[in-house]
Design an enzyme around this catalytic site. Structure first.
Site, PDB file in Angstrom:
ATOM      1  N   CYS A  53      -1.250   5.658   9.813  1.00  0.00           N
ATOM      2  CA  CYS A  53       0.000   5.002  10.234  1.00  0.00           C
ATOM      3  C   CYS A  53      -0.294   3.678  10.896  1.00  0.00           C
ATOM      4  O   CYS A  53      -1.102   3.604  11.811  1.00  0.00           O
ATOM      5  CB  CYS A  53       0.722   5.796  11.313  1.00  0.00           C
ATOM      6  SG  CYS A  53       1.218   7.400  10.859  1.00  0.00           S
ATOM      7  N   CYS A 112       6.310  -5.401  15.854  1.00  0.00           N
ATOM      8  CA  CYS A 112       5.883  -4.393  16.818  1.00  0.00           C
ATOM      9  C   CYS A 112       4.415  -4.661  17.162  1.00  0.00           C
ATOM     10  O   CYS A 112       3.589  -4.833  16.256  1.00  0.00           O
ATOM     11  CB  CYS A 112       6.076  -2.995  16.249  1.00  0.00           C
ATOM     12  SG  CYS A 112       7.787  -2.724  15.747  1.00  0.00           S
ATOM     13  N   GLU A 132       0.831  -1.192   0.000  1.00  0.00           N
ATOM     14  CA  GLU A 132       0.000   0.000   0.000  1.00  0.00           C
ATOM     15  C   GLU A 132       0.874   1.254   0.000  1.00  0.00           C
ATOM     16  O   GLU A 132       1.947   1.277   0.589  1.00  0.00           O
ATOM     17  CB  GLU A 132      -0.938  -0.017   1.214  1.00  0.00           C
ATOM     18  CG  GLU A 132      -1.994  -1.097   1.036  1.00  0.00           C
ATOM     19  CD  GLU A 132      -2.913  -1.283   2.222  1.00  0.00           C
ATOM     20  OE1 GLU A 132      -4.075  -1.631   2.002  1.00  0.00           O
ATOM     21  OE2 GLU A 132      -2.486  -1.088   3.373  1.00  0.00           O
ATOM     22  N   CYS A 138       1.381  -2.597  15.669  1.00  0.00           N
ATOM     23  CA  CYS A 138       1.399  -2.294  14.229  1.00  0.00           C
ATOM     24  C   CYS A 138       0.715  -3.392  13.420  1.00  0.00           C
ATOM     25  O   CYS A 138       1.033  -4.569  13.570  1.00  0.00           O
ATOM     26  CB  CYS A 138       2.849  -2.124  13.771  1.00  0.00           C
ATOM     27  SG  CYS A 138       3.022  -1.927  11.993  1.00  0.00           S
ATOM     28  N   CYS A 147       3.489   8.426   1.306  1.00  0.00           N
ATOM     29  CA  CYS A 147       4.020   7.455   2.265  1.00  0.00           C
ATOM     30  C   CYS A 147       4.213   6.144   1.508  1.00  0.00           C
ATOM     31  O   CYS A 147       3.253   5.553   1.012  1.00  0.00           O
ATOM     32  CB  CYS A 147       3.006   7.296   3.402  1.00  0.00           C
ATOM     33  SG  CYS A 147       3.495   6.059   4.603  1.00  0.00           S
ATOM     34  N   CYS A 150       6.660  -7.398   7.073  1.00  0.00           N
ATOM     35  CA  CYS A 150       7.790  -6.895   7.868  1.00  0.00           C
ATOM     36  C   CYS A 150       8.317  -8.060   8.697  1.00  0.00           C
ATOM     37  O   CYS A 150       7.538  -8.883   9.168  1.00  0.00           O
ATOM     38  CB  CYS A 150       7.313  -5.758   8.778  1.00  0.00           C
ATOM     39  SG  CYS A 150       8.652  -4.892   9.619  1.00  0.00           S
TER      40      CYS A 150
HETATM   41  N1  SAH Z   1       9.117   0.212   9.932  1.00  0.00           N
HETATM   42  C1  SAH Z   1       9.345   1.588  10.074  1.00  0.00           C
HETATM   43  C2  SAH Z   1       8.460   2.447   9.204  1.00  0.00           C
HETATM   44  C3  SAH Z   1       7.003   2.080   9.081  1.00  0.00           C
HETATM   45  S1  SAH Z   1       5.946   2.384  10.420  1.00  0.00           S
HETATM   46  C4  SAH Z   1       9.205   1.986  11.525  1.00  0.00           C
HETATM   47  O1  SAH Z   1       8.739   1.180  12.320  1.00  0.00           O
HETATM   48  O2  SAH Z   1       9.604   3.082  11.855  1.00  0.00           O
HETATM   49  C5  SAH Z   1       5.665   4.140  10.421  1.00  0.00           C
HETATM   50  C6  SAH Z   1       5.284   4.690  11.811  1.00  0.00           C
HETATM   51  O3  SAH Z   1       3.959   4.305  12.180  1.00  0.00           O
HETATM   52  C7  SAH Z   1       6.192   4.149  12.908  1.00  0.00           C
HETATM   53  O4  SAH Z   1       6.575   5.132  13.811  1.00  0.00           O
HETATM   54  C8  SAH Z   1       5.294   3.150  13.581  1.00  0.00           C
HETATM   55  O5  SAH Z   1       5.742   2.870  14.856  1.00  0.00           O
HETATM   56  C9  SAH Z   1       3.964   3.831  13.523  1.00  0.00           C
HETATM   57  N2  SAH Z   1       2.829   2.931  13.745  1.00  0.00           N
HETATM   58  C10 SAH Z   1       2.754   1.613  13.514  1.00  0.00           C
HETATM   59  N3  SAH Z   1       1.542   1.136  13.861  1.00  0.00           N
HETATM   60  C11 SAH Z   1       0.828   2.191  14.330  1.00  0.00           C
HETATM   61  C12 SAH Z   1      -0.515   2.325  14.808  1.00  0.00           C
HETATM   62  N4  SAH Z   1      -1.343   1.300  14.850  1.00  0.00           N
HETATM   63  N5  SAH Z   1      -0.916   3.550  15.179  1.00  0.00           N
HETATM   64  C13 SAH Z   1      -0.076   4.619  15.087  1.00  0.00           C
HETATM   65  N6  SAH Z   1       1.181   4.538  14.627  1.00  0.00           N
HETATM   66  C14 SAH Z   1       1.639   3.339  14.255  1.00  0.00           C
HETATM   67 FE1  SF4 Z   2       7.624  -3.274  10.968  1.00  0.00          FE
HETATM   68 FE2  SF4 Z   2       5.397  -2.076  11.840  1.00  0.00          FE
HETATM   69 FE3  SF4 Z   2       7.460  -2.385  13.504  1.00  0.00          FE
HETATM   70 FE4  SF4 Z   2       7.628  -0.617  11.485  1.00  0.00          FE
HETATM   71  S1  SF4 Z   2       6.219  -0.515  13.223  1.00  0.00           S
HETATM   72  S2  SF4 Z   2       9.175  -2.124  12.105  1.00  0.00           S
HETATM   73  S3  SF4 Z   2       6.436  -1.714   9.889  1.00  0.00           S
HETATM   74  S4  SF4 Z   2       6.248  -4.050  12.566  1.00  0.00           S
END
Ligand code: SAH
Ligand code: SF4
Length: 393
Positions: free
Chosen positions: A369, A139, A115, A142, A128, A135
């Site tokens: 995000c 996390c 996406e 996420c 974006c 991934c």
């Molecule tokens: N993998 C990279 C970039 C993608 S995530 C990273 O983790 O930085 C982009 C941003 O969105 C990151 O700061 C991540 O922590 C945040 N993010 C992920 N899931 C989210 C959620 N459910 N609500 C708000 N922010 C989120």
């Molecule tokens: Fe991967 Fe989501 Fe963690 Fe970013 S926030 S490193 S996309 S699992």
């Protein structure tokens, strides 16, 4: 925040995927492009000029056929088309949020999907982009993290997301007209889509170099931000080899909490990460590292957390981007209350740091995000969820 306006969705079916075989010129570095032209017998004396010409057609004018490269002799164009292709990913669908955010479902070779999200704002338009399908990291807040890594994107697929967004926005300059600059619809890129960009370093670097090249898409390095969860050994390389701005997914102020939220913390903990960030070279004094901090109710959002945070980052030129948690089906967390987010922001602000609260964009189409995940992957789990995501379309 229930969506009120209907969600529009349309499907573009222009076939753009590359067949297996000829080398795709998209995504090659200038050196690789020169090498490819050498390989088809382009005289050495012409290599520089031909590389520049083709580069401009591809990235400045956005053409997708060798026939359109009218400053090249016809027989040469034919040789090019016999040996090479110009292939960008395919937009499978586009959803437009009530707030103008556009989410593209993008199909890449092998039938995989990622996406890409376009976020229009008054003074800028941010794309974006994704760097991986899924991934490897997990996390816990996420959505992408619940999907296994399928594969890394190629540099063509990464820069291709920028190119197809420009197609959709109608933003290639018309022949004979200089490209628009300050008024560009697509003025900024953030590597904040699916995937961990620093686990696909070379492809991300090559694609961003194309985005920054003055003879092509020509975005300033300050208009590109790479977000990492904290892959410490690659952080210095980001400054040296790409030179874009850096954002770090911080999210926790103790190792115990950060271990749980961003498990890569078990490998490189808060102290190690901060050390790498302190050493991040900056080309100008005004440059700051963005600390992303997702606000999770009762988990990381106390006044004590805010105070610990400012203590930890002391000495680092920083801005704290507070992200209200975006929910997704089955998520184990809740968004902090608005008053709590503001109180947290206030403490950070009083300590001397900018602490903007990121307005969630495109929530009605799951484009915010951390909400991204391949629809095909979702499909494996729940058809109903997809139908709901697509507005029952
Ligand atoms: N993998 C990279 C970039 C993608 S995530 C990273 O983790 O930085 C982009 C941003 O969105 C990151 O700061 C991540 O922590 C945040 N993010 C992920 N899931 C989210 C959620 N459910 N609500 C708000 N922010 C989120
Ligand atoms: Fe991967 Fe989501 Fe963690 Fe970013 S926030 S490193 S996309 S699992």
């Amino acid at each position: 925040m229930a969506p009120t306006a209907p969600i529009t969705q349309d499907v573009l079916t222009i076939p753009r995927a590359a067949p297996e075989g000829p080398v795709n010129l998209i995504g090659l570095t200038r050196e690789q492009l020169a090498e490819a032209l050498r390989g088809i017998g382009t005289p050495e004396k012409q290599i520089r000029m031909r590389t520049g010409q083709i580069w401009q057609w591809l990235y400045q004018k956005g053409v997708r056929s060798f026939d359109a490269m009218t400053n090249l002799a016809k027989p040469y164009r034919e040789t090019l088309s016999q040996n090479f292709t110009i292939a960008v990913p395919e937009i499978v669908s586009r959803q437009v949020s009530e707030d103008g955010t556009r989410k593209y479902l993008v199909r890449i070779a092998g039938g995989h999907e990622v996406e890409t999200v376009y976020i229009p704002e008054e003074s800028r338009g941010t794309l974006c982009i994704s760097s991986q399908v899924g991934c490897t990291l997990t996390c816990s807040f996420c959505h992408t993290g619940t999907q296994k890594l399928v594969r890394n994107l190629t540099s063509a697929e990464i820069i291709g997301q920028v190119m197809i967004a420009r197609d959709d926005l109608g933003e290639w300059p018309e022949p004979g007209r200089a490209p628009k600059d300050e008024t560009r619809l697509l003025s900024n890129i953030v590597l904040m889509g699916m995937g961990e960009p620093l686990y696909n370093f070379e492809a991300v670097r090559d694609a961003m170099k194309i985005a920054m090249d003055g003879e092509g898409i020509s975005l300033s390095r300050r208009r590109i931000t790479l977000s990492t969860s904290g892959v410490v050994p690659e952080i210095a390389r980001t400054a040296e080899e790409i030179g874009c701005l850096l954002a770090v997914s911080f999210h926790g102020t103790t190792d115990a909490v950060r271990d749980r939220l961003v498990p890569i913390n078990k490998k490189w903990n808060i102290e190690t990460l901060l050390e790498a960030l302190r050493a991040y070279p900056k080309l100008s004094n005004s440059e700051r590292i963005t600390f992303e901090y997702v606000m999770l109710k009762g988990v990381n959002d106390s006044d004590e957390d805010a105070r610990r945070l400012v203590k930890l980052i002391r000495g680092i030129p920083a801005k704290i981007n507070l992200i209200p948690f975006n929910e997704w089906p089955g998520a184990p967390y809740e968004r902090s209350d608005w008053a709590r987010i503001e109180a947290f922001a206030d403490i950070v602000h009083k300590a001397g740091y900018a602490s903007p609260i990121r307005t969630p964009r495109g929530e009605d189409i799951m484009a915010a995000c951390g909400q991204l995940k391949s629809a095909t992957e979702r499909g494996r789990r729940s058809r109903a969820a997809i139908a709901a995501d697509l507005g029952n379309g």
